[in-house]
Design a protein around this motif. Structure first.
Motif, PDB file in Angstrom:
ATOM      1  N   GLY A  81       0.822  -1.211   0.000  1.00 21.91           N
ATOM      2  CA  GLY A  81       0.000   0.000   0.000  1.00 21.91           C
ATOM      3  C   GLY A  81       0.852   1.255   0.000  1.00 21.91           C
ATOM      4  N   ASP A  82       1.926   1.217   0.776  1.00 27.87           N
ATOM      5  CA  ASP A  82       2.801   2.382   0.812  1.00 27.87           C
ATOM      6  C   ASP A  82       3.454   2.617  -0.553  1.00 27.87           C
ATOM      7  OD1 ASP A  82       2.152   2.665   3.462  1.00 27.87           O
ATOM      8  OD2 ASP A  82       3.980   1.655   4.223  1.00 27.87           O
ATOM      9  N   VAL A  83       3.865   1.532  -1.205  1.00 28.08           N
ATOM     10  CA  VAL A  83       4.478   1.675  -2.526  1.00 28.08           C
ATOM     11  C   VAL A  83       3.494   2.263  -3.512  1.00 28.08           C
ATOM     12  CG1 VAL A  83       5.456   0.394  -4.464  1.00 28.08           C
ATOM     13  CG2 VAL A  83       6.173  -0.144  -2.121  1.00 28.08           C
ATOM     14  N   ARG A  84       2.251   1.827  -3.470  1.00 28.40           N
ATOM     15  CA  ARG A  84       1.235   2.336  -4.393  1.00 28.40           C
ATOM     16  C   ARG A  84       0.966   3.802  -4.142  1.00 28.40           C
ATOM     17  NH1 ARG A  84      -3.223  -2.581  -4.504  1.00 28.40           N
ATOM     18  NH2 ARG A  84      -1.918  -4.081  -5.675  1.00 28.40           N
ATOM     19  N   GLU A  85       0.930   4.173  -2.893  1.00 28.55           N
ATOM     20  CA  GLU A  85       0.691   5.580  -2.592  1.00 28.55           C
ATOM     21  C   GLU A  85       1.857   6.442  -3.086  1.00 28.55           C
ATOM     22  OE1 GLU A  85      -0.078   6.003   1.516  1.00 28.55           O
ATOM     23  OE2 GLU A  85      -2.017   4.961   1.441  1.00 28.55           O
ATOM     24  N   ALA A  86       3.101   5.887  -2.862  1.00 26.73           N
ATOM     25  CA  ALA A  86       4.274   6.656  -3.296  1.00 26.73           C
ATOM     26  C   ALA A  86       4.304   6.777  -4.814  1.00 26.73           C
ATOM     27  CB  ALA A  86       5.563   5.990  -2.794  1.00 26.73           C
ATOM     28  N   THR A  87       3.962   5.717  -5.513  1.00 29.10           N
ATOM     29  CA  THR A  87       3.969   5.722  -6.977  1.00 29.10           C
ATOM     30  C   THR A  87       2.933   6.691  -7.523  1.00 29.10           C
ATOM     31  OG1 THR A  87       4.708   3.426  -6.975  1.00 29.10           O
ATOM     32  CG2 THR A  87       3.782   4.292  -9.026  1.00 29.10           C
TER      33      THR A  87
END
Length: 466
Positions: free
Chosen positions: A447-453
């Motif tokens: 989830g954090d990666v998706r938000e960062a992307t």
């Protein structure tokens, strides 16, 4: 076909191996265990009612003093001090109250009167005024030492007489020699008398032949194996009462006479010629087992009854048994409360509690009225009740079980059973918790990666597009 087979062999494709279902299954076990805990606690909890420990220890510190009033004729006035001291030294539980009297012959209790020879009649002692040792004579009458062969007191005794013979009957001998004793001592015990005749009662060994086969003898070694338990049925009817067995063996004609030999091979003086003599010996043995005191050889006995048991001896036995019962009741009650306090898992149910309290109540009543108006028979009844109830409490089956199967043994038996079931459940639960936490961490990281992307991409101005 290949896809279906590979899917069947893959455990992760089975429906009950799905993470959610597998966790529901493991959780159901723990839910069941949690719900069963109250039931397990209720069914395995030990009933442990409080015992009056302080009252038991306070009662054990008391010492019973049995009042004993003696009227001493004025002819023995110089010996009254030594008389009291001698009796007190012989039996500390006696509260001796000796006083001088001009006419002790009318005294309802014990009386010492002048006489030509030493003689007891009812509760009167006739003693020559010129003779010495009146104090020691009275002490031997009122406080003799009990025979070490005497049985422990019991309110009931069962007397079993076994006659191993083909042509004799024990009924008349019992009526002549045993019934007078049981009648005179009926105040102390209840007796149940049973008799049996056995035929063809064979010895388990061959007696020693003496005088060219005309006499047969039994050595002391033979007497140790004389009772043929394998073929002689000596057990009495089912009962918890103490049993005294009296066995009379009359050998066959080819082994007569059969005598008992001493260690040196000489005939023993205990050989008896006939049935009446045998039961006369049985009566003496019975008195010894009951703790009946003997009159000193220097004292004669005069009685109008057909029994040789004097009131002095019966009263002395009553006092000894009362004192003995009180001491044993104190010891048993102290042992009971000490045992309960030392073993945490010792069960104490309502029956044990009531028995301990009943024993204490009987002792309280005995100590309260002992010096007032209780007769020896009433004092014995209270002491016997206290002894019986204290013994029942100490030997209660529920308490005895903990002595032979303590908590440590229980853990040793049940731990291998429950450990084999609980360890896999605990390991599975820990494994699933670890897997669930790992999945949560991975999901959070994704989830954090998706938000960062999504935050780093080009921004579009919607107004300019419109």
């Amino acid at each position: 076909m290949m896809d279906a087979e590979s899917r069947f062999r893959d455990p992760s494709s089975l429906f009950f191996q799905f993470d959610t279902i597998r966790r529901y299954i493991i959780a159901s076990y723990w839910v069941l265990i949690t719900l069963a805990l109250p039931l397990w606690w209720t069914t395995t909890s030990i009933e442990r009612l409080p015992l009056p420990t302080s009252e038991v220890y306070a009662q054990a510190q008391k010492r019973l003093e049995i009042p004993l009033a003696i009227c001493v004729d004025s002819a023995f006035s110089s010996q009254i001090t030594s008389l009291q001291r001698s009796i007190r030294d012989a039996a500390s539980y006696l509260d001796v109250q000796a006083h001088l009297g001009q006419d002790c012959s009318q005294f309802p209790g014990y009386a010492v009167l002048p006489g030509e020879r030493i003689l007891v009649e009812d509760r009167k002692l006739y003693y020559p005024p010129s003779a010495d040792n009146l104090a020691s004579t009275l002490a031997s009458l009122l406080a003799p030492k009990m025979d070490h062969r005497a049985a422990q007191y019991s309110p009931r005794f069962r007397l079993s007489f076994t006659l191993l013979n083909e042509d004799s009957s024990a009924g008349q001998a019992i009526a002549r020699h045993i019934h007078p004793i049981t009648s005179a001592l009926g105040i102390l015990h209840n007796y149940t008398i049973e008799s049996q005749v056995q035929y063809h009662a064979l010895l388990a060994f061959e007696p020693r032949s003496l005088s060219n086969g005309t006499v047969f003898g039994l050595t002391p070694e033979d007497l140790t194996i004389f009772i043929n338990s394998a073929e002689w049925t000596l057990s009495s009817s089912s009962s918890n009462d103490p049993v005294f067995h009296f066995v009379l063996f009359i050998p066959s004609a080819r082994r007569r006479p059969l005598i008992i030999l001493n260690s040196d091979g000489t005939p023993s003086s205990s050989n008896l010629p006939d049935l009446q003599s045998s039961f006369s010996s049985f009566s003496r043995h019975l008195l010894t087992l009951l703790g009946f005191p003997r009159l000193p050889p220097s004292i004669s006995y005069s009685s109008s009854s057909n029994t040789s048991l004097s009131s002095w001896q019966i009263d002395t036995l009553l006092r000894q048994r009362i004192h003995e019962n009180v001491i044993q009741s104190h010891d048993t009650l102290q042992s009971t409360v000490t045992l309960v306090s030392q073993i945490d898992g010792m069960p104490v149910d309502e029956q044990v509690q009531s028995q301990v309290q009943g024993s204490l109540s009987a002792l309280h009543e005995l100590f309260r009225y002992a010096s007032v108006n209780l007769t020896f028979a009433e004092m014995l009844a209270y002491s016997a009740q206290a002894l019986t109830l204290s013994s029942k409490a100490f030997f209660h089956p529920g308490m005895l079980a903990m002595l032979y199967f303590p908590a440590e043994h229980k853990y040793a038996v049940y731990t291998p059973l429950f450990a084999s079931a609980m360890i896999p459940l605990l390991a599975a639960a820990l494994r699933e918790i670890a897997a669930w936490r790992k999945e949560r961490r991975e999901a959070r990281a994704v989830g954090d990666v998706r938000e960062a992307t999504s935050g780093d991409g080009p921004k579009v101005d919607t107004k300019s597009v419109l």
